[in-house]
Design a protein around this motif. Structure first.
Motif, PDB file in Angstrom:
ATOM      1  N   ALA A  40       0.843  -1.207   0.000  1.00 37.65           N
ATOM      2  CA  ALA A  40       0.000   0.000   0.000  1.00 37.65           C
ATOM      3  C   ALA A  40       0.874   1.251   0.000  1.00 37.65           C
ATOM      4  CB  ALA A  40      -0.931  -0.016   1.211  1.00 37.65           C
ATOM      5  N   ARG A  43       1.989   2.372  -3.209  1.00 34.73           N
ATOM      6  CA  ARG A  43       0.828   2.750  -4.044  1.00 34.73           C
ATOM      7  C   ARG A  43       0.492   1.654  -5.058  1.00 34.73           C
ATOM      8  NH1 ARG A  43       4.128   7.136  -4.645  1.00 34.73           N
ATOM      9  NH2 ARG A  43       4.021   7.190  -6.923  1.00 34.73           N
ATOM     10  N   ALA A  44       0.542   0.400  -4.601  1.00 37.89           N
ATOM     11  CA  ALA A  44       0.259  -0.716  -5.499  1.00 37.89           C
ATOM     12  C   ALA A  44      -0.818  -1.639  -4.930  1.00 37.89           C
ATOM     13  CB  ALA A  44       1.547  -1.506  -5.751  1.00 37.89           C
ATOM     14  N   ALA A  45      -1.560  -1.142  -3.921  1.00 39.53           N
ATOM     15  CA  ALA A  45      -2.478  -2.055  -3.226  1.00 39.53           C
ATOM     16  C   ALA A  45      -3.777  -2.294  -3.990  1.00 39.53           C
ATOM     17  CB  ALA A  45      -2.789  -1.509  -1.831  1.00 39.53           C
ATOM     18  N   ASP A  46      -4.177  -1.333  -4.837  1.00 38.75           N
ATOM     19  CA  ASP A  46      -5.516  -1.459  -5.431  1.00 38.75           C
ATOM     20  C   ASP A  46      -5.681  -2.771  -6.190  1.00 38.75           C
ATOM     21  OD1 ASP A  46      -6.105   0.889  -4.296  1.00 38.75           O
ATOM     22  OD2 ASP A  46      -6.118   2.086  -6.153  1.00 38.75           O
ATOM     23  N   ALA A  47      -4.712  -3.061  -7.059  1.00 40.12           N
ATOM     24  CA  ALA A  47      -4.835  -4.267  -7.894  1.00 40.12           C
ATOM     25  C   ALA A  47      -4.782  -5.528  -7.036  1.00 40.12           C
ATOM     26  CB  ALA A  47      -3.710  -4.291  -8.928  1.00 40.12           C
ATOM     27  N   LEU A  49      -5.663  -5.772  -3.645  1.00 36.21           N
ATOM     28  CA  LEU A  49      -6.819  -5.903  -2.762  1.00 36.21           C
ATOM     29  C   LEU A  49      -8.116  -6.137  -3.532  1.00 36.21           C
ATOM     30  CD1 LEU A  49      -5.980  -3.178  -0.094  1.00 36.21           C
ATOM     31  CD2 LEU A  49      -5.589  -5.646   0.014  1.00 36.21           C
ATOM     32  N   ALA A  50      -8.166  -5.683  -4.789  1.00 39.29           N
ATOM     33  CA  ALA A  50      -9.393  -5.841  -5.575  1.00 39.29           C
ATOM     34  C   ALA A  50      -9.779  -7.308  -5.701  1.00 39.29           C
ATOM     35  CB  ALA A  50      -9.209  -5.225  -6.953  1.00 39.29           C
ATOM     36  N   ARG A  51      -8.791  -8.186  -5.771  1.00 36.55           N
ATOM     37  CA  ARG A  51      -9.080  -9.610  -5.984  1.00 36.55           C
ATOM     38  C   ARG A  51      -8.891 -10.465  -4.746  1.00 36.55           C
ATOM     39  NH1 ARG A  51      -8.564 -12.342 -11.031  1.00 36.55           N
ATOM     40  NH2 ARG A  51      -8.187 -10.954 -12.786  1.00 36.55           N
ATOM     41  N   ALA A  93       0.327  -8.494 -10.865  1.00 36.51           N
ATOM     42  CA  ALA A  93      -0.088  -7.144 -10.453  1.00 36.51           C
ATOM     43  C   ALA A  93       1.134  -6.302 -10.075  1.00 36.51           C
ATOM     44  CB  ALA A  93      -1.056  -7.229  -9.273  1.00 36.51           C
ATOM     45  N   GLU A  97       2.584  -2.910 -11.980  1.00 38.34           N
ATOM     46  CA  GLU A  97       2.843  -1.630 -11.294  1.00 38.34           C
ATOM     47  C   GLU A  97       4.271  -1.161 -11.574  1.00 38.34           C
ATOM     48  OE1 GLU A  97       0.921   0.460  -9.784  1.00 38.34           O
ATOM     49  OE2 GLU A  97      -0.869  -0.788  -9.781  1.00 38.34           O
ATOM     50  N   ASP A 200      -8.492 -15.735  -3.578  1.00 33.72           N
ATOM     51  CA  ASP A 200      -9.349 -15.019  -4.533  1.00 33.72           C
ATOM     52  C   ASP A 200     -10.385 -15.952  -5.172  1.00 33.72           C
ATOM     53  OD1 ASP A 200      -8.061 -16.041  -7.308  1.00 33.72           O
ATOM     54  OD2 ASP A 200      -6.498 -15.700  -5.838  1.00 33.72           O
TER      55      ASP A 200
END
Ligand SMILES: Cc1cc2nc3c(=O)[nH]c(=O)nc-3n(C[C@H](O)[C@H](O)[C@H](O)COP(=O)(O)OP(=O)(O)OC[C@H]3O[C@@H](n4cnc5c(N)ncnc54)[C@H](O)[C@@H]3O)c2cc1C
Length: 381
Positions: A40, A43-47, A49-51, A93, A97, A200
Motif C-alpha cells: 500500500a 501505491r500498489a495495493a488497489d490491484a 486488494l481488488a481480488r 499485479a 505496477e 481469490d
C-alpha cells in the motif's frame, strides 16, 4: 517490489523474468498485513486488494483429532490483517505496477550468468522462446530468483544431492467446504504439514510440504496415485480438521509440485550482486511468511540503495552489500530460525500431538507463535 520502488524513485530499472505471466506457483498465497502495508505504501495495493480473499483474523492448528483456533494478532500498520491472493494475480499485479512506474520488463528471459565488467556488473540473459542472447550492464544487480528452478543460473546455496529431510511441496485449490472464511489453519501430519486459506475467486488454497523420506513411504503405500494425491490422502486420513474443513469441497485443478526445498539462511552473494526473498533466506512454508519476507527484504534493500549513489565503484557496492547483509540478518534471521522450529515440530507426529494438547488449554500460545513468526512483524523499509 525492488523494481517498483527503484523505478518510482527515478532509477533506470530492467526486470528479467524467465516465466511468462500469469503463471501458477506452489505457494499457500497468504500475504500478511505487514507485506500488504508495504504494498500500500508503494501505491500498489488497489490491484492486489481488488481480488484478494477475505481478511484472515484467526489462526488454527489441526493435529490428529485436535482442532485449536486462536485470534491472529492485528498488525499496527496501514493494513491490520493479511489476505490471500493467487500468485498468478499477485506477481502479475506487482510487475504491472513496476512497468507503469517505468521499469523495462524482459520476459520470458532467463539470466544465465552475472559478472563484473570494470565498475559495472553484467547480466547475461537468454530469451526462453527464441534462444536470442543479450548482455545488460548495470550499477547494481538484484537476485530475486527464489530457491528452486533457477535454470542455468548458478546460485549460492544451490541444492545438490538428496537428503531425507528435503521438502517436496504440492498445491491446489478447492471450492466449497466448511473452512471458516477468516481462519488460516496449519495442519500437522506425519512427516509433513499443510496450510489452508480462503483466497481469490471464492477458492481455498491448499498447500502441503512433506519430507522426502515420508513422501517415499506414502507413495509406496499408494501405488498408482500421483504424488500430490498420495500426500493429500495421507492428510485426510490423519487429520480430522482437514476432513471437516474440506469434506464436501471440490478440487479445482491437478496438484502442482515443486522442490526440493531446504529452508534456512543463504550465504550472501560474493560476486557483487545483491539478493532478496528466498535467494537470501528461506522461511519454512509452515509459517506462511515467505512472500512477506520477500517484500520486506526488497523494501529494506531498496531503502539502502536509495540512500546511496546510483553509480558505484566495486568498493562502494561492497560497502552497501555489507550494510544490507547486516540489516537483513537483524530483521530476518530469528524469524527464519523460528519458522524452522515450527516446521520440525509440526512434522513430528508425537511433538505435534503434544503441542496441540497444550494449545487446547492455552490457545494464546498459538497467537504468540503467529506473532513470533512475523504476523505482527516490523515494517522493514
Ligand atoms: C507449499 C508452500 C506454501 C507456501 N505458502 C506461503 C504463504 O501462504 N505465504 C507466504 O508468504 N509464503 C508462502 N510460501 C513461501 C513463498 O512461496 C516463497 O517464500 C516466495 O515465493 C519467495 O519469493 P521470491 O520472490 O524470493 O521467489 P519466487 O517466488 O520463487 O520467484 C522467483 C522468480 O524468479 C524467476 N527466476 C528464477 N530463475 C530465474 C532466472 N535464471 N532468470 C530469470 N528469472 C528467474 C522465477 O521464474 C520466479 O518468477 C510457501 C511456499 C511453499 C513451498
Amino acid at each position: 517490489m525492488c523494481a517498483l520502488l527503484l523505478a518510482r524513485a527515478g532509477w533506470s530499472v530492467a526486470v528479467i523474468e524467465k516465466a511468462s505471466f500469469p503463471r501458477r506457483k506452489v505457494c499457500g498465497e497468504f500475504i500478511s498485513a505487514s507485506a500488504l502495508s508495504l504494498i500500500a505504501q508503494a501505491r500498489a495495493a488497489d490491484a492486489v486488494l481488488a481480488r484478494a480473499g477475505p481478511e484472515i483474523r484467526e489462526v488454527g492448528f489441526y493435529a490428529g483429532n485436535r482442532i485449536v483456533t486462536a485470534p491472529l494478532p492485528a498488525y499496527a500498520g496501514v493494513m491490520q490483517y493479511g489476505r490471500a491472493l493467487g500468485r498468478e494475480h499477485l506477481d502479475a499485479a506487482l510487475l504491472d505496477e513496476a512497468t507503469r512506474a517505468g521499469a523495462a520488463v524482459w520476459q520470458p528471459w532467463a539470466v544465465e550468468s552475472t559478472g563484473c565488467d570494470g565498475d559495472m556488473l553484467v547480466c547475461r540473459a537468454r530469451n526462453a522462446d527464441t534462444g536470442e542472447r543479450v548482455e545488460l550492464n548495470a550499477a547494481f544487480v538484484i537476485r530475486a530468483h527464489g530457491s528452486v528452478d533457477t535454470g542455468r543460473l548458478r546460485v549460492p546455496g544451490v541444492i545438490t544431492g538428496k537428503r531425507a529431510s528435503d521438502l517436496l511441496a504440492f498445491k491446489t485449490h478447492f471450492t466449497g467446504g466448511a473452512l471458516p472464511p477468516a481462519q488460516m489453519p496449519l495442519l500437522a501430519f506425519p512427516g509433513g504439514y499443510s496450510g489452508f486459506v480462503h483466497t481469490d475467486g471464492g477458492r481455498v488454497s491448499v498447500s502441503c510440504c512433506i519430507r522426502r523420506d515420508a513422501l517415499a513411504a506414502v507413495r509406496r503405500a499408494a501405488p498408482g496415485t500421483s504424488a500430490g494425491e498420495a500426500v493429500w490422502n495421507r492428510v485426510l486420513e490423519t487429520c480430522r480438521g482437514a476432513r471437516e474443513a474440506l469434506r464436501s469441497a471440490v478440487q479445482e485443478e491437478a496438484w502442482l509440485a515443486a522442490g526440493p526445498l531446504r529452508p534456512g539462511m543463504r550465504a550472501a552473494p560474493s560476486d557483487g550482486t545483491l539478493a532478496v526473498g528466498n535467494a537470501m533466506g528461506e522461511a519454512e512454508p509452515s509459517v506462511a511468511e515467505g512472500i512477506t519476507i520477500g517484500i520486506q527484504s526488497a523494501s529494506l534493500l531498496s531503502g539502502h540503495l536509495l540512500r546511496a549513489n546510483r553509480s558505484q565503484t566495486a568498493a562502494g557496492r561492497a560497502a552497501i552489500a555489507c550494510d544490507y547483509d547486516a540489516a537483513y540478518r537483524r530483521h530476518f534471521s530469528q524469524r527464519i530460525r523460528w519458522s524452522r522450529v515450527v516446521g520440525r515440530l509440526t512434522m513430528n507426529a508425537h511433538a505435534a500431538g503434544v503441542a496441540a494438547a497444550v494449545m487446547t488449554h492455552v490457545p494464546r500460545l498459538l497467537t504468540l507463535g503467529a506473532a513470533w513468526s512475523g504476523k505482527k512483524g516490523v515494517a522493514a523499509a
